[in-house]
Design an enzyme around this catalytic site. Sequence first.
Site, PDB file in Angstrom:
ATOM      1  N   GLU A 157       6.213  10.799  37.065  1.00 26.74           N
ATOM      2  CA  GLU A 157       4.774  10.690  37.338  1.00 26.74           C
ATOM      3  C   GLU A 157       4.082   9.726  36.363  1.00 26.74           C
ATOM      4  OE1 GLU A 157       2.400  14.283  38.041  1.00 26.74           O
ATOM      5  OE2 GLU A 157       0.757  13.333  36.954  1.00 26.74           O
ATOM      6  N   SER A 215       2.923  16.693  33.601  1.00 32.15           N
ATOM      7  CA  SER A 215       4.133  16.830  34.436  1.00 32.15           C
ATOM      8  C   SER A 215       4.869  15.501  34.439  1.00 32.15           C
ATOM      9  CB  SER A 215       3.754  17.185  35.872  1.00 32.15           C
ATOM     10  OG  SER A 215       3.007  18.378  35.888  1.00 32.15           O
ATOM     11  N   ARG A 240      -1.098  11.471  44.899  1.00 32.78           N
ATOM     12  CA  ARG A 240      -0.819  10.889  43.572  1.00 32.78           C
ATOM     13  C   ARG A 240      -0.506   9.395  43.666  1.00 32.78           C
ATOM     14  NH1 ARG A 240      -2.927  14.398  43.746  1.00 32.78           N
ATOM     15  NH2 ARG A 240      -2.468  16.544  43.245  1.00 32.78           N
TER      16      ARG A 240
HETATM   17  C1  LIG Z   1      -1.608  18.371  30.004  1.00 37.76           C
HETATM   18  C2  LIG Z   1      -1.784  17.428  31.162  1.00 37.76           C
HETATM   19  C3  LIG Z   1      -2.133  17.933  32.403  1.00 37.76           C
HETATM   20  C4  LIG Z   1      -2.318  17.075  33.497  1.00 37.76           C
HETATM   21  N1  LIG Z   1      -2.653  17.626  34.700  1.00 37.76           N
HETATM   22  C5  LIG Z   1      -2.823  16.812  35.770  1.00 37.76           C
HETATM   23  C6  LIG Z   1      -3.162  17.367  37.053  1.00 37.76           C
HETATM   24  O1  LIG Z   1      -3.309  18.581  37.213  1.00 37.76           O
HETATM   25  N2  LIG Z   1      -3.327  16.514  38.099  1.00 37.76           N
HETATM   26  C7  LIG Z   1      -3.185  15.152  37.956  1.00 37.76           C
HETATM   27  O2  LIG Z   1      -3.353  14.421  38.948  1.00 37.76           O
HETATM   28  N3  LIG Z   1      -2.860  14.607  36.755  1.00 37.76           N
HETATM   29  C8  LIG Z   1      -2.674  15.393  35.671  1.00 37.76           C
HETATM   30  N4  LIG Z   1      -2.326  14.854  34.456  1.00 37.76           N
HETATM   31  C9  LIG Z   1      -2.133  13.396  34.346  1.00 37.76           C
HETATM   32  C10 LIG Z   1      -3.389  12.645  33.795  1.00 37.76           C
HETATM   33  O3  LIG Z   1      -4.230  13.492  33.088  1.00 37.76           O
HETATM   34  C11 LIG Z   1      -4.192  11.997  34.919  1.00 37.76           C
HETATM   35  O4  LIG Z   1      -3.373  11.083  35.609  1.00 37.76           O
HETATM   36  C12 LIG Z   1      -5.430  11.252  34.389  1.00 37.76           C
HETATM   37  O5  LIG Z   1      -6.183  10.796  35.493  1.00 37.76           O
HETATM   38  C13 LIG Z   1      -5.084  10.099  33.447  1.00 37.76           C
HETATM   39  O6  LIG Z   1      -6.274   9.702  32.777  1.00 37.76           O
HETATM   40  P1  LIG Z   1      -6.224   8.771  31.482  1.00 37.76           P
HETATM   41  O7  LIG Z   1      -7.610   8.319  31.200  1.00 37.76           O
HETATM   42  O8  LIG Z   1      -5.521   9.448  30.371  1.00 37.76           O
HETATM   43  O9  LIG Z   1      -5.353   7.557  32.047  1.00 37.76           O
HETATM   44  P2  LIG Z   1      -4.286   6.656  31.263  1.00 37.76           P
HETATM   45  O10 LIG Z   1      -3.096   7.489  30.932  1.00 37.76           O
HETATM   46  O11 LIG Z   1      -4.949   5.906  30.179  1.00 37.76           O
HETATM   47  O12 LIG Z   1      -3.871   5.644  32.431  1.00 37.76           O
HETATM   48  C14 LIG Z   1      -3.141   6.090  33.557  1.00 37.76           C
HETATM   49  C15 LIG Z   1      -2.942   4.896  34.504  1.00 37.76           C
HETATM   50  O13 LIG Z   1      -4.201   4.477  35.014  1.00 37.76           O
HETATM   51  C16 LIG Z   1      -4.482   3.121  34.641  1.00 37.76           C
HETATM   52  N5  LIG Z   1      -5.916   3.087  34.304  1.00 37.76           N
HETATM   53  C17 LIG Z   1      -6.564   3.882  33.411  1.00 37.76           C
HETATM   54  N6  LIG Z   1      -7.892   3.612  33.426  1.00 37.76           N
HETATM   55  C18 LIG Z   1      -8.071   2.634  34.341  1.00 37.76           C
HETATM   56  C19 LIG Z   1      -9.217   1.918  34.802  1.00 37.76           C
HETATM   57  N7  LIG Z   1     -10.455   2.160  34.349  1.00 37.76           N
HETATM   58  N8  LIG Z   1      -9.032   0.948  35.735  1.00 37.76           N
HETATM   59  C20 LIG Z   1      -7.796   0.680  36.231  1.00 37.76           C
HETATM   60  N9  LIG Z   1      -6.675   1.324  35.835  1.00 37.76           N
HETATM   61  C21 LIG Z   1      -6.815   2.288  34.897  1.00 37.76           C
HETATM   62  C22 LIG Z   1      -3.561   2.830  33.464  1.00 37.76           C
HETATM   63  O14 LIG Z   1      -3.259   1.455  33.362  1.00 37.76           O
HETATM   64  C23 LIG Z   1      -2.348   3.672  33.811  1.00 37.76           C
HETATM   65  O15 LIG Z   1      -1.536   3.008  34.750  1.00 37.76           O
HETATM   66  C24 LIG Z   1      -2.137  15.678  33.341  1.00 37.76           C
HETATM   67  C25 LIG Z   1      -1.779  15.162  32.081  1.00 37.76           C
HETATM   68  C26 LIG Z   1      -1.602  16.025  30.999  1.00 37.76           C
HETATM   69  C27 LIG Z   1      -1.227  15.443  29.657  1.00 37.76           C
END
Ligand SMILES: Cc1cc2nc3c(=O)[nH]c(=O)nc-3n(C[C@H](O)[C@H](O)[C@H](O)COP(=O)(O)OP(=O)(O)OC[C@H]3O[C@@H](n4cnc5c(N)ncnc54)[C@H](O)[C@@H]3O)c2cc1C
Length: 330
Positions: free
Chosen positions: A322, A226, A149
């Site tokens: 997280e 989480s 992570r």
């Molecule tokens: C119900 C639920 C279940 C989840 N289950 C998991 C799981 O099983 N495993 C897991 O690892 N995570 C999990 N997550 C967390 C999350 O889904 C992941 O971290 C996912 O990769 C975030 O994607 P996002 O597009 O929403 O990112 P965002 O929330 O928009 O961004 C997250 C971070 O990444 C950065 N970022 C986003 N896009 C880019 C880009 N293109 N370039 C550079 N930086 C960027 C942002 O600035 C921020 O710091 C879960 C979340 C939820 C709500």
Amino acid sequence: MAPPATSCRSPTPTTGSNWSGRSATGRRTSPLTLGHGSNVIASDTGHEGTVAVMNTRGITVKRVNDDTVAATVQAGHPLADLVQWATAEHLAGIECLAGIPGTVGAAPVQNAGAYGQQVSDALDHLTAWDWDMGRLRTLPAQACRLRHRDSRFKNDPCRWTILTATFHLTRSPAAPITYQPLADELGVHVGARLPVAEVTAAVLANRHRCGLLLDPHGSDARQAGSVFLNPPVSAAQAARWSAAGCPVHTDSDGQLRASAGWLLEHTGYRPGYKIADGIRCSERRTLTLTAHDGATATGFALALSELSVQVEIATGIKLRPEPTLVGAWA
Ligand SMILES: Cc1cc2nc3c(=O)[nH]c(=O)nc-3n(C[C@H](O)[C@H](O)[C@H](O)COP(=O)(O)OP(=O)(O)OC[C@H]3O[C@@H](n4cnc5c(N)ncnc54)[C@H](O)[C@@H]3O)c2cc1C
């Protein structure tokens, strides 16, 4: 839970070659890059500056050899759609990432993973705009410093905008099952190899049962997944807490980690527990906090800190949030 911003752009080019990264005053600036905002908590006052929301989509496939293809995916492509596509194509390597919300570009940021698999297992390289150097970079997976992570992007958030990610996927059964709850779900032993579609379906079924699928219309819709990482523990702590019933596992970096959800419940928290006005543990799982009417980002952050303090008092183990906090915090 994404922020209001003073300006918002949806980049379309995948090369980034026309991104000057300079403000009207000529100073180099970098935007806050967001995907779907599923892993951020934005401050109540929002973000001072530009937010770039990645909406780029598409998958390009190239043959590597008889068994392997390189799938280059645009950063704004939903990760769930990529997994669905790979499953339909019988391509293995990312099947356990089914059901993780968000975009492909965000997935390397915390080396997203679940059920014994993570982005680093299949990522070959990615392209990113480097705001420090003002140019497009191609980074092999090794240069991304992907750990549990964690990655170089998470530790240097303003420097990078990830534009594409290239995965090597194989025409083969799914990777061997390494995670016991997934083996139980499938009724097989750890180490078994099954068709990709069977594994994806089992992951989705298990996530559904455990409250790990995001339902945008359900009572737990406003959440960031989480809220704490499974904390690293020493061998002595692992022995002590696993004897008390706490699940402990060794992560892909060889670090022992205790279950953050178990530690919260051991401290007295339960699904549905109200922590503050408008903020409570999800009805389905204690480790997910949900926001309701009356919630503020400040209240959410205070709730995280309260939980972390109480767990440390009860167990001596420190929890680390997280989700990423963005914007200005007092
Ligand atoms: C119900 C639920 C279940 C989840 N289950 C998991 C799981 O099983 N495993 C897991 O690892 N995570 C999990 N997550 C967390 C999350 O889904 C992941 O971290 C996912 O990769 C975030 O994607 P996002 O597009 O929403 O990112 P965002 O929330 O928009 O961004 C997250 C971070 O990444 C950065 N970022 C986003 N896009 C880019 C880009 N293109 N370039 C550079 N930086 C960027 C942002 O600035 C921020 O710091 C879960 C979340 C939820 C709500």
